[in-house]
Design a protein around this motif. Structure first.
Motif, PDB file in Angstrom:
ATOM      1  N   SER A 185      -2.193   8.713 -10.187  1.00  9.55           N
ATOM      2  CA  SER A 185      -2.031   9.242 -11.405  1.00  9.55           C
ATOM      3  C   SER A 185      -1.147  10.574 -11.488  1.00  9.55           C
ATOM      4  N   GLN A 186      -1.279  11.359 -10.333  1.00  3.40           N
ATOM      5  CA  GLN A 186      -0.592  12.593 -10.038  1.00  3.40           C
ATOM      6  C   GLN A 186       1.013  12.215 -10.079  1.00  3.40           C
ATOM      7  N   ARG A 187       1.195  11.244  -8.985  1.00  6.23           N
ATOM      8  CA  ARG A 187       2.478  10.643  -8.917  1.00  6.23           C
ATOM      9  C   ARG A 187       3.172  10.276 -10.261  1.00  6.23           C
ATOM     10  N   SER A 191       0.927  -1.062   0.167  1.00  2.00           N
ATOM     11  CA  SER A 191       0.167  -0.014   0.035  1.00  2.00           C
ATOM     12  C   SER A 191       0.729   1.147  -0.079  1.00  2.00           C
ATOM     13  N   LEU A 192       1.953   1.287   0.839  1.00  2.00           N
ATOM     14  CA  LEU A 192       2.819   2.412   0.771  1.00  2.00           C
ATOM     15  C   LEU A 192       3.308   2.758  -0.579  1.00  2.00           C
ATOM     16  N   ALA A 193       3.872   1.703  -1.163  1.00  2.92           N
ATOM     17  CA  ALA A 193       4.363   1.611  -2.482  1.00  2.92           C
ATOM     18  C   ALA A 193       3.452   2.105  -3.415  1.00  2.92           C
ATOM     19  N   ILE A 194       2.391   1.881  -3.431  1.00  5.31           N
ATOM     20  CA  ILE A 194       1.271   2.472  -4.208  1.00  5.31           C
ATOM     21  C   ILE A 194       1.121   3.959  -4.025  1.00  5.31           C
ATOM     22  N   GLN A 195       1.135   4.263  -2.885  1.00  8.15           N
ATOM     23  CA  GLN A 195       1.130   5.738  -2.537  1.00  8.15           C
ATOM     24  C   GLN A 195       1.996   6.609  -2.960  1.00  8.15           C
ATOM     25  N   ASP A 196       3.407   5.733  -3.047  1.00  6.93           N
ATOM     26  CA  ASP A 196       4.609   6.387  -3.426  1.00  6.93           C
ATOM     27  C   ASP A 196       4.573   6.727  -5.144  1.00  6.93           C
ATOM     28  N   VAL A 242      -3.111  -5.408  -7.543  1.00  7.39           N
ATOM     29  CA  VAL A 242      -2.982  -3.927  -7.346  1.00  7.39           C
ATOM     30  C   VAL A 242      -3.991  -3.017  -8.127  1.00  7.39           C
ATOM     31  N   ASP A 243      -4.077  -3.172  -9.290  1.00  6.26           N
ATOM     32  CA  ASP A 243      -5.070  -2.329 -10.100  1.00  6.26           C
ATOM     33  C   ASP A 243      -6.404  -2.547  -9.435  1.00  6.26           C
ATOM     34  N   ALA A 244      -6.799  -3.556  -9.021  1.00  7.52           N
ATOM     35  CA  ALA A 244      -8.171  -3.495  -8.197  1.00  7.52           C
ATOM     36  C   ALA A 244      -8.395  -2.587  -6.957  1.00  7.52           C
ATOM     37  N   HIS A 245      -7.174  -2.846  -6.280  1.00  7.33           N
ATOM     38  CA  HIS A 245      -7.116  -2.080  -5.035  1.00  7.33           C
ATOM     39  C   HIS A 245      -7.016  -0.421  -5.175  1.00  7.33           C
ATOM     40  N   ILE A 246      -6.265  -0.091  -6.588  1.00  9.47           N
ATOM     41  CA  ILE A 246      -6.397   1.367  -6.847  1.00  9.47           C
ATOM     42  C   ILE A 246      -7.721   1.821  -7.033  1.00  9.47           C
ATOM     43  N   ALA A 247      -8.244   0.904  -7.959  1.00  9.83           N
ATOM     44  CA  ALA A 247      -9.822   1.189  -8.656  1.00  9.83           C
ATOM     45  C   ALA A 247     -10.704   1.299  -7.453  1.00  9.83           C
ATOM     46  N   GLN A 248     -10.673   0.810  -6.518  1.00 20.26           N
ATOM     47  CA  GLN A 248     -11.661   0.756  -5.337  1.00 20.26           C
ATOM     48  C   GLN A 248     -11.687   1.982  -4.338  1.00 20.26           C
ATOM     49  N   ASN A 249     -10.542   2.820  -4.730  1.00 23.43           N
ATOM     50  CA  ASN A 249     -10.417   4.073  -3.970  1.00 23.43           C
ATOM     51  C   ASN A 249     -10.027   5.313  -4.828  1.00 23.43           C
ATOM     52  N   PRO A 250     -11.163   5.997  -5.171  1.00 22.45           N
ATOM     53  CA  PRO A 250     -10.787   7.011  -6.517  1.00 22.45           C
ATOM     54  C   PRO A 250      -9.684   8.032  -5.942  1.00 22.45           C
ATOM     55  N   VAL A 251      -9.901   8.225  -4.571  1.00 16.42           N
ATOM     56  CA  VAL A 251      -8.592   9.272  -4.054  1.00 16.42           C
ATOM     57  C   VAL A 251      -7.396   8.795  -4.167  1.00 16.42           C
ATOM     58  N   LEU A 252      -7.143   7.606  -3.963  1.00 23.61           N
ATOM     59  CA  LEU A 252      -5.892   6.860  -4.270  1.00 23.61           C
ATOM     60  C   LEU A 252      -5.475   6.735  -5.809  1.00 23.61           C
ATOM     61  N   ARG A 312       2.268  11.390 -13.407  1.00 23.00           N
ATOM     62  CA  ARG A 312       2.523  12.649 -14.073  1.00 23.00           C
ATOM     63  C   ARG A 312       3.915  13.215 -13.630  1.00 23.00           C
ATOM     64  N   GLU A 313       3.973  13.358 -12.297  1.00 22.49           N
ATOM     65  CA  GLU A 313       5.185  14.120 -11.810  1.00 22.49           C
ATOM     66  C   GLU A 313       6.427  13.235 -12.093  1.00 22.49           C
ATOM     67  N   GLN A 314       6.354  11.783 -12.245  1.00 26.43           N
ATOM     68  CA  GLN A 314       7.445  11.087 -12.580  1.00 26.43           C
ATOM     69  C   GLN A 314       7.663  11.319 -14.005  1.00 26.43           C
ATOM     70  N   ARG A 315       6.681  11.206 -14.874  1.00 27.66           N
ATOM     71  CA  ARG A 315       7.088  11.321 -16.468  1.00 27.66           C
ATOM     72  C   ARG A 315       7.684  12.790 -16.427  1.00 27.66           C
ATOM     73  N   ALA A 316       7.165  13.831 -15.836  1.00 27.84           N
ATOM     74  CA  ALA A 316       7.726  15.170 -16.243  1.00 27.84           C
ATOM     75  C   ALA A 316       9.170  15.159 -15.695  1.00 27.84           C
ATOM     76  N   GLN A 317       9.696  14.726 -14.614  1.00 29.24           N
ATOM     77  CA  GLN A 317      11.004  14.447 -14.281  1.00 29.24           C
ATOM     78  C   GLN A 317      11.849  13.843 -15.074  1.00 29.24           C
ATOM     79  N   PHE A 318      11.180  12.560 -15.628  1.00 26.08           N
ATOM     80  CA  PHE A 318      12.130  12.078 -16.719  1.00 26.08           C
ATOM     81  C   PHE A 318      12.264  12.659 -17.957  1.00 26.08           C
ATOM     82  N   VAL A 319      11.387  13.494 -18.389  1.00 24.26           N
ATOM     83  CA  VAL A 319      11.412  14.280 -19.657  1.00 24.26           C
ATOM     84  C   VAL A 319      12.367  15.636 -19.385  1.00 24.26           C
ATOM     85  N   LYS A 320      12.626  16.012 -17.974  1.00 22.26           N
ATOM     86  CA  LYS A 320      13.452  17.009 -17.863  1.00 22.26           C
ATOM     87  C   LYS A 320      14.735  16.537 -17.839  1.00 22.26           C
TER      88      LYS A 320
END
Length: 94
Positions: free
Chosen positions: A62-64, A17-22, A47-57, A66-74
């Motif tokens: 998704s935000q994390r 769960s912590l890995a998913i949050q990260d 893991v996908d089902a766990h994520i899908a059950q919680n819209p906030v997660l 996007r941030e990782q992709r932006a960092q990679f592009v930089k």
């Protein structure tokens, strides 16, 4: 045709769960596989089902990502600029 009884899947471990949050889904899948002794596809589905059950997660993941992709592009742009500078130096700076 008999209906198969559906078992409620085990909840994910705290580490997964912590890995998913990260935003580290690969690590979460790896942890689920190791703990439950299941295959890659089933661990990913869990893991996908766990994520899908919680819209906030789901939004947080998704935000994390996007941030990782932006960092990679930089870093990719920086690497390309360094390579271009090396090429220019090689051909014109000698």
């Amino acid at each position: 045709m008999a209906n198969k009884p559906t078992r409620k899947p085990q909840p994910l471990s705290i580490e997964a769960s912590l890995a998913i949050q990260d935003g580290n889904l690969i690590e979460a899948i790896k942890l689920v596989r190791e703990r439950d002794g299941i295959g890659l596809a089933e661990a990913k589905a869990r893991v996908d089902a766990h994520i899908a059950q919680n819209p906030v997660l789901k939004e947080h993941v998704s935000q994390r990502q996007r941030e990782q992709r932006a960092q990679f592009v930089k870093w990719l742009v920086v690497a390309e600029l360094i390579f271009a500078a090396a090429v220019v130096y090689w051909f014109f700076g000698r």
